[in-house]
Scaffold this motif. Structure first.
Motif, PDB file in Angstrom:
ATOM      1  N   VAL A 168       0.755  -1.253  -0.077  1.00 54.96           N
ATOM      2  CA  VAL A 168       0.064   0.100  -0.114  1.00 54.96           C
ATOM      3  C   VAL A 168       1.048   1.325  -0.058  1.00 54.96           C
ATOM      4  CG1 VAL A 168      -1.953   1.395   1.189  1.00 54.96           C
ATOM      5  CG2 VAL A 168      -1.805  -1.221   1.255  1.00 54.96           C
ATOM      6  N   ASN A 169       0.775   1.872  -1.185  1.00 55.21           N
ATOM      7  CA  ASN A 169       1.547   3.061  -1.388  1.00 55.21           C
ATOM      8  C   ASN A 169       0.896   4.267  -0.745  1.00 55.21           C
ATOM      9  OD1 ASN A 169       4.070   2.026  -2.304  1.00 55.21           O
ATOM     10  ND2 ASN A 169       3.254   1.672  -4.408  1.00 55.21           N
ATOM     11  N   ASN A 170       1.055   4.624   0.565  1.00 53.48           N
ATOM     12  CA  ASN A 170       0.015   5.416   0.858  1.00 53.48           C
ATOM     13  C   ASN A 170       0.826   6.833   1.683  1.00 53.48           C
ATOM     14  OD1 ASN A 170      -2.338   6.502   2.861  1.00 53.48           O
ATOM     15  ND2 ASN A 170      -0.693   6.335   4.233  1.00 53.48           N
ATOM     16  N   ALA A 171       2.030   6.813   2.053  1.00 55.28           N
ATOM     17  CA  ALA A 171       2.685   7.980   2.439  1.00 55.28           C
ATOM     18  C   ALA A 171       2.719   9.131   1.423  1.00 55.28           C
ATOM     19  CB  ALA A 171       3.903   7.619   2.812  1.00 55.28           C
ATOM     20  N   GLY A 172       2.846  10.316   1.845  1.00 57.89           N
ATOM     21  CA  GLY A 172       2.730  11.561   1.078  1.00 57.89           C
ATOM     22  C   GLY A 172       2.633  12.946   2.152  1.00 57.89           C
ATOM     23  N   VAL A 173       3.069  14.000   1.167  1.00 55.76           N
ATOM     24  CA  VAL A 173       3.020  15.303   1.762  1.00 55.76           C
ATOM     25  C   VAL A 173       2.197  16.107   0.741  1.00 55.76           C
ATOM     26  CG1 VAL A 173       5.088  15.152   2.926  1.00 55.76           C
ATOM     27  CG2 VAL A 173       5.315  15.739   0.599  1.00 55.76           C
ATOM     28  N   MET A 174       1.401  17.257   1.263  1.00 49.86           N
ATOM     29  CA  MET A 174       0.696  18.023   0.519  1.00 49.86           C
ATOM     30  C   MET A 174       1.010  19.395   0.501  1.00 49.86           C
ATOM     31  SD  MET A 174      -3.467  17.644   0.379  1.00 49.86           S
ATOM     32  CE  MET A 174      -4.021  18.597   1.749  1.00 49.86           C
ATOM     33  N   MET A 175       0.953  19.997  -0.393  1.00 54.03           N
ATOM     34  CA  MET A 175       0.895  21.628  -0.473  1.00 54.03           C
ATOM     35  C   MET A 175       2.039  22.086   0.303  1.00 54.03           C
ATOM     36  SD  MET A 175      -3.139  22.295  -1.006  1.00 54.03           S
ATOM     37  CE  MET A 175      -4.177  21.198  -1.858  1.00 54.03           C
ATOM     38  N   VAL A 176       3.342  21.477   0.289  1.00 51.64           N
ATOM     39  CA  VAL A 176       4.373  21.894   1.176  1.00 51.64           C
ATOM     40  C   VAL A 176       5.130  23.178   0.523  1.00 51.64           C
ATOM     41  CG1 VAL A 176       4.432  19.779   2.116  1.00 51.64           C
ATOM     42  CG2 VAL A 176       6.092  20.273   0.151  1.00 51.64           C
ATOM     43  N   PRO A 177       5.679  23.895   1.080  1.00 44.65           N
ATOM     44  CA  PRO A 177       6.475  25.253   0.521  1.00 44.65           C
ATOM     45  C   PRO A 177       7.716  24.510  -0.141  1.00 44.65           C
ATOM     46  CG  PRO A 177       6.156  25.386   3.109  1.00 44.65           C
ATOM     47  CD  PRO A 177       5.633  24.004   2.648  1.00 44.65           C
ATOM     48  N   GLU A 178       8.290  25.361  -1.127  1.00 49.02           N
ATOM     49  CA  GLU A 178       9.036  24.535  -2.068  1.00 49.02           C
ATOM     50  C   GLU A 178      10.211  23.996  -1.274  1.00 49.02           C
ATOM     51  OE1 GLU A 178      11.208  25.923  -6.255  1.00 49.02           O
ATOM     52  OE2 GLU A 178      10.331  27.462  -5.044  1.00 49.02           O
ATOM     53  N   CYS A 179      10.882  23.047  -1.473  1.00 51.04           N
ATOM     54  CA  CYS A 179      11.926  22.349  -1.061  1.00 51.04           C
ATOM     55  C   CYS A 179      12.246  21.028  -1.794  1.00 51.04           C
ATOM     56  CB  CYS A 179      11.940  21.958   0.486  1.00 51.04           C
ATOM     57  SG  CYS A 179      10.545  20.868   0.781  1.00 51.04           S
ATOM     58  N   GLN A 180      13.417  20.578  -1.610  1.00 50.06           N
ATOM     59  CA  GLN A 180      13.901  19.349  -2.318  1.00 50.06           C
ATOM     60  C   GLN A 180      14.415  18.100  -1.639  1.00 50.06           C
ATOM     61  OE1 GLN A 180      17.378  20.865  -4.754  1.00 50.06           O
ATOM     62  NE2 GLN A 180      15.801  22.061  -6.352  1.00 50.06           N
ATOM     63  N   THR A 181      14.096  17.131  -2.357  1.00 46.15           N
ATOM     64  CA  THR A 181      14.806  15.881  -1.443  1.00 46.15           C
ATOM     65  C   THR A 181      16.013  15.826  -1.558  1.00 46.15           C
ATOM     66  OG1 THR A 181      14.868  14.531  -3.626  1.00 46.15           O
ATOM     67  CG2 THR A 181      12.660  14.842  -2.679  1.00 46.15           C
ATOM     68  N   GLU A 182      16.937  14.931  -0.656  1.00 44.03           N
ATOM     69  CA  GLU A 182      18.277  15.001  -0.920  1.00 44.03           C
ATOM     70  C   GLU A 182      18.857  14.698  -2.145  1.00 44.03           C
ATOM     71  OE1 GLU A 182      19.709  10.424   0.515  1.00 44.03           O
ATOM     72  OE2 GLU A 182      19.061  11.848   1.994  1.00 44.03           O
ATOM     73  N   ASP A 183      18.007  13.827  -3.030  1.00 46.29           N
ATOM     74  CA  ASP A 183      18.573  13.615  -4.432  1.00 46.29           C
ATOM     75  C   ASP A 183      18.121  14.967  -5.372  1.00 46.29           C
ATOM     76  OD1 ASP A 183      19.174  10.630  -4.037  1.00 46.29           O
ATOM     77  OD2 ASP A 183      17.160  10.819  -3.269  1.00 46.29           O
ATOM     78  N   GLY A 184      17.676  15.834  -4.896  1.00 49.20           N
ATOM     79  CA  GLY A 184      17.386  17.431  -5.679  1.00 49.20           C
ATOM     80  C   GLY A 184      16.258  17.348  -6.364  1.00 49.20           C
ATOM     81  N   TYR A 185      15.258  16.480  -6.129  1.00 49.10           N
ATOM     82  CA  TYR A 185      14.098  16.433  -6.677  1.00 49.10           C
ATOM     83  C   TYR A 185      13.030  17.397  -5.916  1.00 49.10           C
ATOM     84  CZ  TYR A 185      16.228  12.767  -9.058  1.00 49.10           C
ATOM     85  OH  TYR A 185      16.949  12.052 -10.005  1.00 49.10           O
ATOM     86  N   GLU A 186      12.040  17.829  -6.669  1.00 46.79           N
ATOM     87  CA  GLU A 186      10.979  18.852  -5.943  1.00 46.79           C
ATOM     88  C   GLU A 186      10.481  17.606  -4.936  1.00 46.79           C
ATOM     89  OE1 GLU A 186       7.196  19.696  -4.469  1.00 46.79           O
ATOM     90  OE2 GLU A 186       7.225  18.455  -6.348  1.00 46.79           O
ATOM     91  N   LEU A 187      10.249  18.070  -3.821  1.00 48.52           N
ATOM     92  CA  LEU A 187       9.794  17.027  -2.486  1.00 48.52           C
ATOM     93  C   LEU A 187       8.153  16.282  -2.795  1.00 48.52           C
ATOM     94  CD1 LEU A 187      10.223  16.048   0.361  1.00 48.52           C
ATOM     95  CD2 LEU A 187       8.823  17.798   1.145  1.00 48.52           C
ATOM     96  N   GLN A 188       7.273  16.860  -3.433  1.00 45.17           N
ATOM     97  CA  GLN A 188       6.184  16.463  -3.393  1.00 45.17           C
ATOM     98  C   GLN A 188       6.232  15.304  -4.411  1.00 45.17           C
ATOM     99  OE1 GLN A 188       2.384  18.831  -2.405  1.00 45.17           O
ATOM    100  NE2 GLN A 188       3.904  20.080  -3.452  1.00 45.17           N
ATOM    101  N   PHE A 189       6.711  15.702  -5.661  1.00 46.84           N
ATOM    102  CA  PHE A 189       6.932  14.674  -6.801  1.00 46.84           C
ATOM    103  C   PHE A 189       7.952  13.696  -6.473  1.00 46.84           C
ATOM    104  CE2 PHE A 189       9.365  12.949 -10.471  1.00 46.84           C
ATOM    105  CZ  PHE A 189       8.159  12.905 -11.488  1.00 46.84           C
ATOM    106  N   GLY A 190       8.978  14.124  -5.549  1.00 45.99           N
ATOM    107  CA  GLY A 190       9.907  12.882  -5.259  1.00 45.99           C
ATOM    108  C   GLY A 190       9.439  11.873  -4.282  1.00 45.99           C
ATOM    109  N   LEU A 191       8.703  12.489  -3.237  1.00 50.79           N
ATOM    110  CA  LEU A 191       8.139  11.597  -2.091  1.00 50.79           C
ATOM    111  C   LEU A 191       7.095  10.971  -2.682  1.00 50.79           C
ATOM    112  CD1 LEU A 191       8.207  12.498   1.548  1.00 50.79           C
ATOM    113  CD2 LEU A 191       6.422  11.283   0.577  1.00 50.79           C
ATOM    114  N   ASN A 192       5.892  11.549  -2.997  1.00 49.99           N
ATOM    115  CA  ASN A 192       4.609  10.857  -3.138  1.00 49.99           C
ATOM    116  C   ASN A 192       4.630  10.088  -4.434  1.00 49.99           C
ATOM    117  OD1 ASN A 192       3.926  12.849  -1.331  1.00 49.99           O
ATOM    118  ND2 ASN A 192       2.683  14.281  -2.658  1.00 49.99           N
TER     119      ASN A 192
END
Length: 484
Positions: free
Chosen positions: A124-148
């Motif tokens: 079940v791929n459930n985890a996610g963040v929503m409408m967060v301020p602009e920030c990046q993952t440790e790999d340099g990707y936009e957080l919502q695209f990278g995590l979700n």
């Protein structure tokens, strides 16, 4: 464009939200039917420590499952485990650390899980963040695209072999991707998946959820094409009263609080459709669907665009440093393994984009160096043979069969294809180490349908052109071509 790039996604999402609230005002939440017991089965729930994820993990445990809660806050995860254990004596529940915003953490999680030797029946791929301020993952990707999306994309691929081995054709393993109605208002910008030209927290969130829906459909087609006993579904839980809304703008937060008490679903209600997708007998063998309030529904028109799906898949693989590639010329359900991937599962071997046809016996020295990367010692298995072990030999000094690297495991699969697994990860480079030169001692046959008989001069010119083309492709310069 900068202002409109922020404003328009916000307007689209709030319009979608109004439509969902009106539906929830006049329609009751889906009531789960009686679900079958799941004793002996294993599930992973990302983000399972709170909200809907917690409810999914709790109910699956009650059904007798061994549930792994995957999350990035250890204290919170252990607290959820303790709470579930206090509420039910059924099943088993534990916590494993997973930070989906880190591709390294995703790979570590997959390795730790596989090291347990457990099967996997539900992801079940459930985890996610929503409408967060602009920030990046440790790999340099936009957080919502990278995590979700991207983290779940990689996690699913890393666990797909375990899901496949745990499923049966009359009892599929299942993948449940938690998406959102916000995808209806999303635009997929393949030229700027990281939202760098103009960041909109609303647009980035909606895009990540649209990507999950499209991933669900792409993966389903590939699983069906390979006769793989795994089903995948996208689940829209509706608007649910969880902590995800803490990043709404201030006016929206003030409005959200009283509206949530009246119209939002509870986390338990929001989890019901995900549970239905995960274990209900009504959905056995059913995949590639978008589920809302316990029923199949139509997702956005964009989500069905197969060309966009393929482009998203390709770009996602590229963002993962080409570690995973979907083959576009052959069976798309088979995943290519590059030389830097650890061999922990079953793979169909490819060499330069071509399926490797492994011969059934070792060969003498003069046959070394063909475009077939490895030679298999012994016949291929039949599906009823299960898994067999064979030795392999490659392009080495001396006779091919003099060099015996660690064995390769081979199994025939439904659908008339064979998959291979090198036992030792260190030999993975052997699968792609051979140069594409072929020294054939037997004839190559090429059939062409000609509309008329060629003259001697035309035949000579035609065979010469074919010979030159073969040499350009890497065949020996002394190759001869004859037309018969």
């Amino acid at each position: 464009m900068g202002f409109l790039g922020v404003l328009l996604p916000m307007i689209r999402l709030y319009l979608v939200g109004v439509r969902v609230l009106l539906y929830q005002l006049f329609n009751r939440s889906f009531t789960l039917p009686a679900l079958p017991k799941q004793n002996g089965r294993v599930a992973i729930v990302t983000g399972g420590a709170r909200g809907m994820g917690f409810e999914v993990a709790r109910r699956l445990t009650e059904l007798g499952m061994h549930v792994i809660i995957a999350g990035n806050v250890e204290e919170e995860g252990l607290e959820a485990v303790t709470k579930i254990r206090g509420q039910t004596k059924e099943g088993k529940v534990e916590f494993l650390f997973l930070d989906l915003s880190s591709l390294h953490s995703v790979r570590q999680f997959a390795q730790r899980f596989k090291a347990t030797g457990l099967p996997l029946h539900v992801l079940v791929n459930n985890a996610g963040v929503m409408m967060v301020p602009e920030c990046q993952t440790e790999d340099g990707y936009e957080l919502q695209f990278g995590l979700n999306f991207l983290g779940h994309f990689l996690l699913t691929h890393l666990l797909l072999d375990t899901l496949t081995h745990s499923g049966h054709h009359d009892n599929h393993s299942r993948i449940v991707n938690m998406t959102s109605a916000t995808h209806y208002g999303a635009c997929l910008n393949l030229d700027d998946l990281q939202s760098r030209s103009c960041y909109s927290s609303h647009g980035a969130y909606a895009q990540s959820k649209l990507a999950l829906v499209m991933f669900t459909y792409s993966l389903h087609e590939q699983l069906v094409g390979g006769a793989v006993p795994v089903s995948t579904s996208a689940v829209d839980p509706g608007m649910v009263d969880t902590d995800l809304y803490q990043n709404l703008c201030s006016p929206a937060q003030l409005l959200q609080r009283p509206v949530a008490k009246l119209l939002f679903r509870t986390p338990a209600e929001g989890a019901s459709t995900a549970l239905f997708a995960a274990v209900a007998t009504e959905l056995e063998g059913v995949g590639g669907c978008y589920l809302y309030n316990g029923q199949r529904a139509a997702s956005s028109e964009t989500s069905y665009d197969q060309e966009l799906q393929a482009q998203l898949w390709k770009q996602s693989c590229s963002l993962l440093h080409d570690n995973w590639r979907a083959n576009t010329n052959l069976d798309r359900s088979l995943i290519r393994c590059d030389h830097d991937i650890q061999w922990q599962g079953w793979y169909r071997m490819f060499y330069q984009g071509t399926s490797v046809g492994m011969p059934e016996s070792c060969v003498p020295r003069f046959r070394c160096g063909t475009n077939v990367t490895l030679w298999l010692n012994g016949p291929h298995p039949r599906p009823e043979d299960g898994i067999v072990t064979r030795e392999v030999c490659g392009r080495w000094n001396g006779d091919c069969c003099d060099y015996k690297p660690p064995s390769i495991k081979v199994k025939a699969c439904p659908g008339n294809y064979t998959v291979y697994k090198l036992v030792d990860p260190l030999t993975c480079n052997m699968a792609y180490g051979t140069e594409p030169r072929t020294h054939f001692q037997q004839r190559l046959r090429l059939r062409m349908d000609l509309q008329r008989e060629l003259s001697h001069a035309e035949t000579a010119q035609f065979t010469s052109q074919i010979r030159e083309k073969l040499i350009q492709m890497g065949y020996p310069s002394d190759i001869t071509v004859k037309m018969v």
